[in-house]
Design an enzyme around this catalytic site. Structure first.
Site, PDB file in Angstrom:
ATOM      1  N   LYS B  80       0.841  -1.204   0.000  1.00  0.00           N
ATOM      2  CA  LYS B  80       0.000   0.000   0.000  1.00  0.00           C
ATOM      3  C   LYS B  80       0.874   1.250   0.000  1.00  0.00           C
ATOM      4  O   LYS B  80       1.905   1.307   0.679  1.00  0.00           O
ATOM      5  CB  LYS B  80      -0.900  -0.021   1.246  1.00  0.00           C
ATOM      6  CG  LYS B  80      -1.945   1.086   1.296  1.00  0.00           C
ATOM      7  CD  LYS B  80      -2.833   0.954   2.544  1.00  0.00           C
ATOM      8  CE  LYS B  80      -3.928   2.012   2.579  1.00  0.00           C
ATOM      9  NZ  LYS B  80      -4.758   1.897   3.812  1.00  0.00           N
ATOM     10  N   SER B 155      -9.685   1.903   2.911  1.00  0.00           N
ATOM     11  CA  SER B 155      -8.780   2.605   2.017  1.00  0.00           C
ATOM     12  C   SER B 155      -7.760   1.704   1.308  1.00  0.00           C
ATOM     13  O   SER B 155      -7.187   2.114   0.298  1.00  0.00           O
ATOM     14  CB  SER B 155      -8.023   3.680   2.799  1.00  0.00           C
ATOM     15  OG  SER B 155      -7.214   3.081   3.802  1.00  0.00           O
ATOM     16  N   SER B 179      -9.895  -0.274   7.320  1.00  0.00           N
ATOM     17  CA  SER B 179      -9.327  -0.176   5.973  1.00  0.00           C
ATOM     18  C   SER B 179      -8.573  -1.411   5.480  1.00  0.00           C
ATOM     19  O   SER B 179      -8.153  -1.447   4.324  1.00  0.00           O
ATOM     20  CB  SER B 179      -8.406   1.044   5.878  1.00  0.00           C
ATOM     21  OG  SER B 179      -9.170   2.214   5.763  1.00  0.00           O
TER      22      SER B 179
END
Lengths: 499, 498
Positions: B80, B155, B179
């Site tokens: 990420k 996210s 997330s």
């Protein structure tokens, strides 16, 4: 608009000053507060930085245990309570030399609270109460280029050095100090001097005001002597020496009195002290308090010094200045006033070191408070900044004691030392200052003096021994002061049958 | 030859260790897969083919030299973009960090590298991890491989999309309010949010410091556990990191796969169901409860009365912390700088940069947080939210007196269509309804696929007490085994093939 400034004595007859001091001290830890970067002073800009103290995305602080211990020691030395649990807080505001745009500080949970320190002036003790001692990180340093004031407003661009960012900083805040009257400036200076002595004895900081490792903000307000209501205070910054502390308070008292005398009100603001003029100029107004949006720093765990840790630190406290003063005063046999004078002149360490190097306490005191103080005053420097070491002063005193030089020659030798010509011993040899006490060598000079003043010689022969002084003087002149006056006198009296 | 991209991480590592495939071949297969499908998925913001192949070669050389390889050596990973990677642009999904090349590695990046895991690139995300759909990314949304018109969650939606689309077998996500778990649930993956402090935050571009945790996103529970053991454990650079060994999550995953939960006390959280939950989600959840019961667990309903306040508390705490954390993006030292024409002053350049560099959701939260922390409002907002947080922790503590784990659906709905909630922040926030309590309490929670609703995956959330991450893995592995047994195949096998 020009204000009419009254004389200080007149002002303090009508107004009672209240002072308060906030002192920032950079701790002398090897590494910074929240990262491993070096804290060395004077390196190339931005060479002692890392992701943490540059506030790079993702970097996290880790508290420096040595800095926490140093703060606890300071708290203990200032008779504070040490919190058993407290937190760091974020103080949020935007400034380009603050990498994260928040400062990790402490807010409503300082590490140390409610202490006191006594300062002595002319044998009278003034108790300064300590509100809090807390730990925070220093900011970077900005250099604003292209303006006339050196401030950010009006500058063309700014250079930022982050070497200082993250250096552990202890803030020591006093409670307001009323009741010092005309002595407010001296009390302020004596407090900072005492604080500096305490910090130095703890070994937690090099406390150099000129390098900024100790910085003082002075709060001042005035109330009318017949009123209990305190006036509006101002905060004077950029006070970078002990002398400036005293001058800043004094000039602010006079300035505020002029404002009040003119029927105006004192504006709550920061003021910027100017070392050269001894005056301050208005800075940021504090009438509308900045909202720093403090909240507990979530990146750090709470600080919880247990009793055992605190007591272990307490046991390591060195002899503090007040205790040391009592001890030295007794050893040296000085009165309270003599001792205060010596302390407030900043001569204590120097005298102690001079005694340690072999001088008598009386001689050490005489030299540092006498000739050396005069010279320091003349050149506008602190005693410790003079180019002479306690060991050299001790050597000088030794030369007088053993009769190798007299006082006058010793002062000449000191001038040589201060001029960088070497140790007193070396200067005496190089300049040929040694007292002449060889009777053979002096005999010729004595004979010449008697021959040159037969009338005086006759008086002495006739029993008027006091007249011999003129002959001694002549010999001293002839030997350019280097003769041992006592020996000269004895020789003259012997020649003239009065021995 | 077997399709290397269809293998799970544990199998790939075994294949590489045994010499059946080289790490370079494995990396190349995944890079090819990315080339083939990522134009549709948009999971990656940046693919680092050179870096990946170099890391893979190093693994192959180690193996050739006879060195013992770690349990995930040579296995590709999707990182990420919130995690900083030395020498590789890291933006956290924001324009304000466009082009920023970190000079250092996050602790988890170093650990991934040291384990011989091959980082393929950086994945898309909602800007600064604020969002539940990746639609707040400054670089455009990612697409759910199950249905390209739907969100992959957020996210960490880039990582979930990448792993779900077989572009990588391992993904790293971060979870502040859900997330990791929510994207895992809506893409048919396993996603674990570790105990707060269990995985170092050093090098995660901070959103909300007291909530952020990194964790694994994978196709199997065992893979998640293997990755967890690589990235977890004490880090002196993060003072909130727990000084305790990583819970034995791999052992727990293997134990759980034996599908025996006899004696386990499972609590169903009453407050995490009802209005707002899709019937299909509730059906799948009921099916999971039945499975757990079949596996020998005792099921009871428990009440956590303060969970209902989790959402408002979260939306005070997280914005407050982010308003401070994001203050550093000021154009002075790095990242975007707008309006620096030599005439404009510093404050104006700062304002113009932040105006241009932050997206709407980030601005919304910075403003919200700035307000909540201001003098005079602090007690009513931030202070009050922290009290709620304490109450939620107490609810958990009380429930864990009678239960070993708590369960709920991971999300109230399956993946929603792209664009469906972008204009309705409250609807977007509701996606995290079930995941917020564990975030606020700092306790571990995992999402494991438990069924389908209208052909889209549904996740089961398993919550455990702090430091008992192993329980999450054990129960999740048992559910994984039981679901595959019930359906004849893993949930992910039902996904659309690209």
């Amino acid at each position: 608009m020009t204000l009419t400034m009254s004389a200080y004595d007149d002002v303090v007859a009508r107004y009672a000053p209240v002072i308060g001091l906030e002192t920032h001290v950079e701790l002398g830890t090897v590494s910074k507060m929240f990262c491993g970067c070096s804290t060395r002073f004077g390196s190339e800009p931005n060479t002692q930085v890392c992701p943490v103290c540059l506030g790079l995305p993702g970097a996290l602080p880790v508290a420096n245990a040595r800095a926490i211990e140093a703060t606890i020691l300071i708290g203990l030395a200032l008779n504070c309570s040490i919190a058993s649990w407290c937190r760091f807080a974020r103080k949020n505001y935007f400034y380009p030399d603050m990498p994260k745009n928040f400062q990790i500080s402490q807010y409503d949970e300082p590490l140390c609270t409610d202490g006191w320190v006594d300062v002595l002036l002319d044998g009278v003790a003034y108790r300064i109460e300590i509100e809090r001692v807390h730990l925070e990180e220093d900011t970077g340093k900005s250099l604003h280029v292209g303006g006339s004031t050196g401030r950010i407003h009006g500058s063309m661009h700014s250079l930022v050095d982050f070497n200082r960012a993250g250096i552990p900083l202890v803030e020591i805040v006093t409670k307001p100090v009323p009741g010092t009257g005309a002595l407010a400036p001296e009390v302020a200076r004596a407090y900072v001097t005492e604080l500096r002595g305490i910090l130095r004895s703890l070994g937690v900081s090099d406390v150099r005001m000129e390098e900024g490792s100790m910085r003082c903000d002075v709060n001042t307000s005035l109330s009318r002597v017949d009123s209990d209501a305190w006036g509006t205070r101002t905060e004077t910054k950029n006070v970078n020496s002990l002398r400036s502390v005293e001058r800043a308070v004094r000039s602010e008292i006079v300035r505020q009195a002029a404002v009040l005398d003119a029927g105006q009100r004192v504006i709550q603001e920061t003021r910027h002290f100017h070392e050269n003029s001894g005056e301050s100029t208005a800075g940021r107004s504090k009438e509308e308090a900045t909202d720093y949006r403090y909240f507990p720093e979530p990146d750090l765990v709470p600080l919880a010094p247990d009793t055992e840790w605190v007591e272990r630190l307490r046991a390591t406290l060195p002899e503090l200045p007040s205790a040391r003063r009592c001890r030295l005063q007794a050893t040296w046999g000085l009165s309270d006033a003599e001792m205060d004078a010596l302390t407030n002149a900043g001569a204590l360490d120097l005298i102690e070191a001079t005694v340690a190097a072999g001088a008598s306490a009386e001689d050490a005191r005489k030299w540092w408070l006498g000739d050396l103080s005069r010279r320091a005053n003349e050149s506008g420097v602190e005693l410790e900044e003079l180019a002479v070491t306690p060991a050299q002063v001790a050597q000088l005193a030794g030369l007088v004691t053993t009769g190798r030089v007299n006082d006058k020659l010793a002062r000449q030798a000191l001038s040589g030392v201060l001029a960088g010509e070497g140790s007193p011993e070396e200067v005496v040899t190089a300049r040929g200052l040694e007292v002449v006490s060889d009777t053979g060598e002096l005999g010729t000079a004595v004979d010449e003096a008697i021959a040159a003043a037969p009338d005086i010689a006759a008086k002495v022969r006739g029993g008027k021994v006091a007249a011999a002084g003129a002959l001694v003087g002549a010999v001293m002149r002839a030997t350019r002061g280097q003769a041992d006056a006592q020996v000269v006198r004895e020789l003259i009296l012997a020649r003239l049958d009065q021995a | 030859m077997t399709d290397l991209t269809r293998m799970d991480a544990a199998a790939l590592a075994a294949e590489i260790a045994a010499g059946g495939a080289s790490a370079v071949e494995v990396a190349q297969a995944h890079l090819d897969r990315i080339t083939a499908v990522d134009a549709k998925i948009h999971a990656f913001l940046r693919v680092d083919a050179d870096g990946a192949l170099a890391a893979a070669r190093a693994v192959d050389e180690k193996r050739a030299a006879g060195e013992v390889l770690g349990p995930l050596a040579g296995v590709p990973l999707a990182m990420k973009d919130v995690v900083v990677t030395r020498g590789l642009v890291s933006t956290s999904g924001s324009k304000i960090l466009q082009g920023w090349i970190p000079p250092y590695d996050a602790t988890i990046t170093s650990r991934v590298r040291e384990a011989g895991i091959v980082m393929l690139g950086k994945t898309n995300m909602d800007e600064f991890a604020m969002g539940s759909s990746t639609e707040n990314s400054a670089y455009g949304p990612s697409h759910n491989p199950w249905d390209l018109d739907r969100v992959p969650g957020g996210s960490s939606g880039g990582s979930s999309a990448a792993v779900s689309a077989y572009e990588a077998p391992l993904g790293i996500g971060t979870d502040t309010g859900g997330s990791i778990r929510q994207p895992a649930a809506v893409t048919g993956l396993v996603g674990h949010k570790p105990t707060y402090g269990g995985v170092s935050r050093y090098g995660l571009i901070a959103f909300s410091s007291s909530l952020d945790q990194a964790g694994p996103l994978t196709r199997t529970v065992l893979d998640a556990a293997l990755l967890h053991e690589v990235i977890g454990g004490h880090d002196p650079a993060d003072s909130t990191s727990i000084a305790a060994p990583v819970p034995a999550v791999v052992a727990a995953a293997r134990e759980g796969a034996r599908a025996d939960l006899s004696g386990l006390r499972v609590g169903v959280v009453r407050e995490l169901s009802g209005d707002g939950y899709e019937p299909g989600v509730l059906d799948s959840f009921a099916g999971a409860v039945q499975l757990l019961s079949d596996l020998g667990a005792t099921i009871t309903e428990v009440s956590c009365p303060h969970f209902g306040y989790a959402l408002p508390a979260y939306y005070l705490i997280a914005p407050s912390e982010c308003s401070s954390n994001l203050a550093r993006f000021d154009a002075v030292r790095y990242g975007l700088r707008v309006g620096d024409d030599g005439v404009r002053g510093l404050e104006e350049v700062m304002s113009l940069t932040r105006e241009a560099g932050f997206g709407a959701e980030v601005k919304r939260r910075v403003i919200l947080g700035t307000y909540a922390l201001s003098s005079g409002y602090y007690d009513a907002y931030y202070g009050q939210a922290q009290k709620v947080r304490t109450l939620i922790s107490r609810d958990f503590a009380a429930a864990f007196e009678t239960c070993d784990v708590l369960i709920s659906p991971t999300t109230p709905t399956v993946a929603f269509p792209l664009g469906a909630r972008v204009d309705d922040p409250m609807a977007m926030y509701a996606a995290d309804l079930c995941t917020l309590p564990a975030s606020l309490a700092g306790t571990p929670a995992i999402s494991v696929p438990c069924g389908l609703s209208d052909g889209l995956p549904v996740g089961l959330q398993v919550m455990a007490p702090a430091l008992a991450d192993d329980r999450c893995y054990r129960v999740a592995a048992a559910v994984e085994t039981a679901v595959a047994g019930r359906d004849g195949q893993p949930i992910l096998a039902a996904g659309q093939s690209l």
